[in-house]
Design a protein around this motif. Structure first.
Motif, PDB file in Angstrom:
ATOM      1  N   TYR A 124      53.109  65.346  90.144  1.00 38.80           N
ATOM      2  CA  TYR A 124      54.549  65.154  90.891  1.00 38.80           C
ATOM      3  C   TYR A 124      55.707  65.028  90.236  1.00 38.80           C
ATOM      4  CZ  TYR A 124      58.134  63.009  93.900  1.00 38.80           C
ATOM      5  OH  TYR A 124      59.410  62.678  94.347  1.00 38.80           O
ATOM      6  N   ALA A 125      55.659  63.721  89.531  1.00 40.87           N
ATOM      7  CA  ALA A 125      56.535  63.312  88.739  1.00 40.87           C
ATOM      8  C   ALA A 125      56.896  64.387  87.560  1.00 40.87           C
ATOM      9  CB  ALA A 125      56.163  61.948  87.694  1.00 40.87           C
ATOM     10  N   ALA A 126      56.080  65.171  86.822  1.00 42.56           N
ATOM     11  CA  ALA A 126      56.408  66.190  86.154  1.00 42.56           C
ATOM     12  C   ALA A 126      57.050  67.465  86.548  1.00 42.56           C
ATOM     13  CB  ALA A 126      55.086  66.800  85.493  1.00 42.56           C
ATOM     14  N   VAL A 127      56.670  67.595  87.778  1.00 42.28           N
ATOM     15  CA  VAL A 127      57.227  68.905  88.295  1.00 42.28           C
ATOM     16  C   VAL A 127      58.617  68.730  88.978  1.00 42.28           C
ATOM     17  CG1 VAL A 127      56.907  70.821  90.008  1.00 42.28           C
ATOM     18  CG2 VAL A 127      55.065  70.091  88.615  1.00 42.28           C
ATOM     19  N   CYS A 128      58.566  67.463  89.935  1.00 40.82           N
ATOM     20  CA  CYS A 128      59.763  66.978  90.792  1.00 40.82           C
ATOM     21  C   CYS A 128      60.688  66.193  90.163  1.00 40.82           C
ATOM     22  CB  CYS A 128      59.277  66.369  92.175  1.00 40.82           C
ATOM     23  SG  CYS A 128      57.944  67.391  93.007  1.00 40.82           S
ATOM     24  N   ARG A 129      60.487  65.561  89.073  1.00 37.74           N
ATOM     25  CA  ARG A 129      61.283  64.599  88.513  1.00 37.74           C
ATOM     26  C   ARG A 129      61.013  64.888  87.052  1.00 37.74           C
ATOM     27  NH1 ARG A 129      61.984  59.884  91.777  1.00 37.74           N
ATOM     28  NH2 ARG A 129      63.627  59.572  90.396  1.00 37.74           N
ATOM     29  N   PRO A 130      61.314  66.062  86.485  1.00 36.64           N
ATOM     30  CA  PRO A 130      61.068  66.410  84.991  1.00 36.64           C
ATOM     31  C   PRO A 130      62.030  65.656  84.097  1.00 36.64           C
ATOM     32  CG  PRO A 130      62.165  68.230  85.968  1.00 36.64           C
ATOM     33  CD  PRO A 130      61.625  67.350  87.123  1.00 36.64           C
ATOM     34  N   LEU A 131      63.299  65.473  84.376  1.00 33.58           N
ATOM     35  CA  LEU A 131      64.319  64.692  83.816  1.00 33.58           C
ATOM     36  C   LEU A 131      63.909  63.224  83.338  1.00 33.58           C
ATOM     37  CD1 LEU A 131      67.756  66.326  84.941  1.00 33.58           C
ATOM     38  CD2 LEU A 131      66.202  66.944  82.971  1.00 33.58           C
ATOM     39  N   HIS A 132      63.224  62.533  84.570  1.00 31.12           N
ATOM     40  CA  HIS A 132      62.896  61.174  84.416  1.00 31.12           C
ATOM     41  C   HIS A 132      61.328  60.883  84.016  1.00 31.12           C
ATOM     42  CE1 HIS A 132      66.487  61.467  87.458  1.00 31.12           C
ATOM     43  NE2 HIS A 132      66.589  60.450  86.521  1.00 31.12           N
ATOM     44  N   TYR A 133      60.720  62.125  83.814  1.00 35.44           N
ATOM     45  CA  TYR A 133      59.259  62.055  83.686  1.00 35.44           C
ATOM     46  C   TYR A 133      58.862  60.844  82.576  1.00 35.44           C
ATOM     47  CZ  TYR A 133      54.397  63.435  82.757  1.00 35.44           C
ATOM     48  OH  TYR A 133      53.077  63.175  82.635  1.00 35.44           O
ATOM     49  N   THR A 134      59.419  61.115  81.310  1.00 34.07           N
ATOM     50  CA  THR A 134      58.879  60.082  80.466  1.00 34.07           C
ATOM     51  C   THR A 134      59.352  58.739  80.518  1.00 34.07           C
ATOM     52  OG1 THR A 134      61.320  60.473  79.288  1.00 34.07           O
ATOM     53  CG2 THR A 134      59.079  62.029  78.524  1.00 34.07           C
ATOM     54  N   VAL A 226      58.363  73.956  93.273  1.00 31.37           N
ATOM     55  CA  VAL A 226      57.927  75.412  92.856  1.00 31.37           C
ATOM     56  C   VAL A 226      58.635  76.588  93.407  1.00 31.37           C
ATOM     57  CG1 VAL A 226      55.918  77.064  92.748  1.00 31.37           C
ATOM     58  CG2 VAL A 226      55.561  74.414  92.116  1.00 31.37           C
ATOM     59  N   LEU A 227      58.933  76.497  94.832  1.00 27.21           N
ATOM     60  CA  LEU A 227      59.473  77.679  95.466  1.00 27.21           C
ATOM     61  C   LEU A 227      60.866  77.672  95.098  1.00 27.21           C
ATOM     62  CD1 LEU A 227      58.080  77.128  99.098  1.00 27.21           C
ATOM     63  CD2 LEU A 227      57.577  79.041  97.411  1.00 27.21           C
ATOM     64  N   ARG A 228      61.682  76.610  94.580  1.00 24.49           N
ATOM     65  CA  ARG A 228      63.042  76.681  94.328  1.00 24.49           C
ATOM     66  C   ARG A 228      63.029  76.979  92.564  1.00 24.49           C
ATOM     67  NH1 ARG A 228      63.262  71.762  97.161  1.00 24.49           N
ATOM     68  NH2 ARG A 228      62.963  70.525  95.362  1.00 24.49           N
ATOM     69  N   ALA A 233      57.880  81.664  83.614  1.00 19.93           N
ATOM     70  CA  ALA A 233      56.694  81.052  82.873  1.00 19.93           C
ATOM     71  C   ALA A 233      56.683  79.488  83.204  1.00 19.93           C
ATOM     72  CB  ALA A 233      57.372  80.659  81.499  1.00 19.93           C
ATOM     73  N   GLY A 234      57.723  78.829  83.813  1.00 25.51           N
ATOM     74  CA  GLY A 234      57.525  77.560  84.470  1.00 25.51           C
ATOM     75  C   GLY A 234      56.676  77.737  85.795  1.00 25.51           C
ATOM     76  N   LEU A 235      56.497  78.846  86.525  1.00 24.17           N
ATOM     77  CA  LEU A 235      55.803  78.824  87.674  1.00 24.17           C
ATOM     78  C   LEU A 235      54.248  78.692  87.214  1.00 24.17           C
ATOM     79  CD1 LEU A 235      57.557  81.396  89.790  1.00 24.17           C
ATOM     80  CD2 LEU A 235      56.873  79.015  90.693  1.00 24.17           C
ATOM     81  N   GLN A 236      54.212  79.817  86.198  1.00 22.19           N
ATOM     82  CA  GLN A 236      52.748  79.880  85.938  1.00 22.19           C
ATOM     83  C   GLN A 236      52.176  78.577  85.289  1.00 22.19           C
ATOM     84  OE1 GLN A 236      53.288  82.959  82.883  1.00 22.19           O
ATOM     85  NE2 GLN A 236      52.710  84.638  84.291  1.00 22.19           N
ATOM     86  N   LYS A 237      53.042  77.686  84.621  1.00 20.31           N
ATOM     87  CA  LYS A 237      52.632  76.625  84.027  1.00 20.31           C
ATOM     88  C   LYS A 237      52.088  75.449  85.143  1.00 20.31           C
ATOM     89  CE  LYS A 237      53.402  73.156  80.385  1.00 20.31           C
ATOM     90  NZ  LYS A 237      54.097  72.440  79.313  1.00 20.31           N
TER      91      LYS A 237
END
Length: 309
Positions: A124-134, A226-228, A233-237
């Motif tokens: 969830y953090a990786a997909v929905c909060r990518p800028l804050h993930y690290t 994902v729908l947004r 390539a992002g979808l596939q990952k």
């Protein structure tokens, strides 16, 4: 009325296992041994590869290594004993061995429920909060989540397995299962076990149903994100990593719900045995395949390791 005895005075239990189908025992021995070897090889492969390749030093592979180690321990807590019982005429397990087996199977099963929630939060953090993930999933926090998963499993098991063994057992000490599991052991008691059954039901809701709801909530949020997405390539990952995790969740939670989210008398004992065989033997062997097949990170790590070697 049968005499109440302390099972420790008998010194052992008889694990009936699959003795109703003696003609199946040799076939089961071969099939289970193959799955057990697959479990050992596949999970050790993930642990070693994640440790050796610096590109895999990420939260996802840290938690996956924990899951692999957990699956190794979980299968080893019951499968070697099952193989011995299938191979020979003796189907006994010592009282202490039964206690240890019950404790570890409960502890590791509960830990896996919590760990799968943690892994879904990581996705969830990786997909929905990518800028804050690290920032969200920094190393100390990941280690804390893993420790909480393990401690919650082993603490819960200590309470629940103690409660199970406190129930007075009857003279008859034949366990109609291939390993020491709570519902099968409760059937040996000649006192009212409604309190034990209620405890089992409550614990199952806390550690099976609630984790499943949290996981599905995470994936509901992921599906919206994902729908947004515009990038193919992002979808596939996302589908690659999240699809693998959802498949593992399904293979673990569906059989667990069939056994634990109903009273011990809900299923036939034979049905319970085959369901338990699935989540103790098949699921841990499939997890490494699910996570590594079509996984570019793993393929890249293997290539780098081979060049380095």
């Amino acid at each position: 009325m049968m005499e109440k005895v302390n099972a420790s005075s008998e010194g052992y239990f008889v694990l009936l296992g699959f003795s109703n189908w003696p003609h199946l025992e040799v076939v089961l021995f071969v099939v289970i041994l193959m799955f057990y070897l697959m479990t050992l090889i596949g999970n050790l492969f993930i642990i070693i590869l994640s440790y050796l390749d610096s590109h895999l030093h990420t939260p996802m592979y840290f938690f996956l290594s924990n899951l692999s180690f957990l699956d190794l321990c979980y299968t080893t807590s019951s499968i070697p004993q099952l193989l011995v019982n299938l191979w020979g005429p003796e189907k006994t397990i010592s009282y202490a061995g039964c206690m240890i087996q019950l404790y570890f199977s409960l502890a590791l099963g509960t830990t896996e429920c919590v760990l799968l929630v943690v892994m879904s939060y990581d996705r969830y953090a990786a997909v929905c909060r990518p800028l804050h993930y690290t920032v969200l999933m920094h190393a100390r926090f990941c280690h804390l989540l893993a420790v909480v998963s393990w401690i919650s499993g082993f603490t819960t098991s200590a309470l629940h397995s103690s409660f199970t063994f406190w129930a007075p057992l009857c003279e008859h000490h034949q366990v109609d299962h291939f390993f020491c599991e709570v519902p099968a052991l409760l059937q040996l008691s000649c006192v009212d076990t409604h309190a034990n059954e209620l405890t089992l039901m409550v614990m199952s809701y806390i550690f099976v149903l609630i984790p499943l709801i949290l996981i599905l909530s995470s994936y509901g949020a992921i599906a919206q994100a994902v729908l947004r997405m515009q990038s193919t390539a992002g979808l596939q990952k996302v589908f690659g990593t999240c699809g693998a995790h959802l498949m593992v969740v399904s293979l673990f939670f569906i059989p667990a719900m069939c056994v634990y989210l109903q009273p011990p008398s809900g299923n036939s004992q034979d049905q319970d045995k085959f369901i338990a065989l699935f989540y103790t033997v098949v699921t841990p062997s499939l997890n490494p395949l699910i996570y590594t097949l079509r996984n570019k990170d793993v393929r890249g790590a293997v290539k780098r390791l081979m060049r380095w070697g």
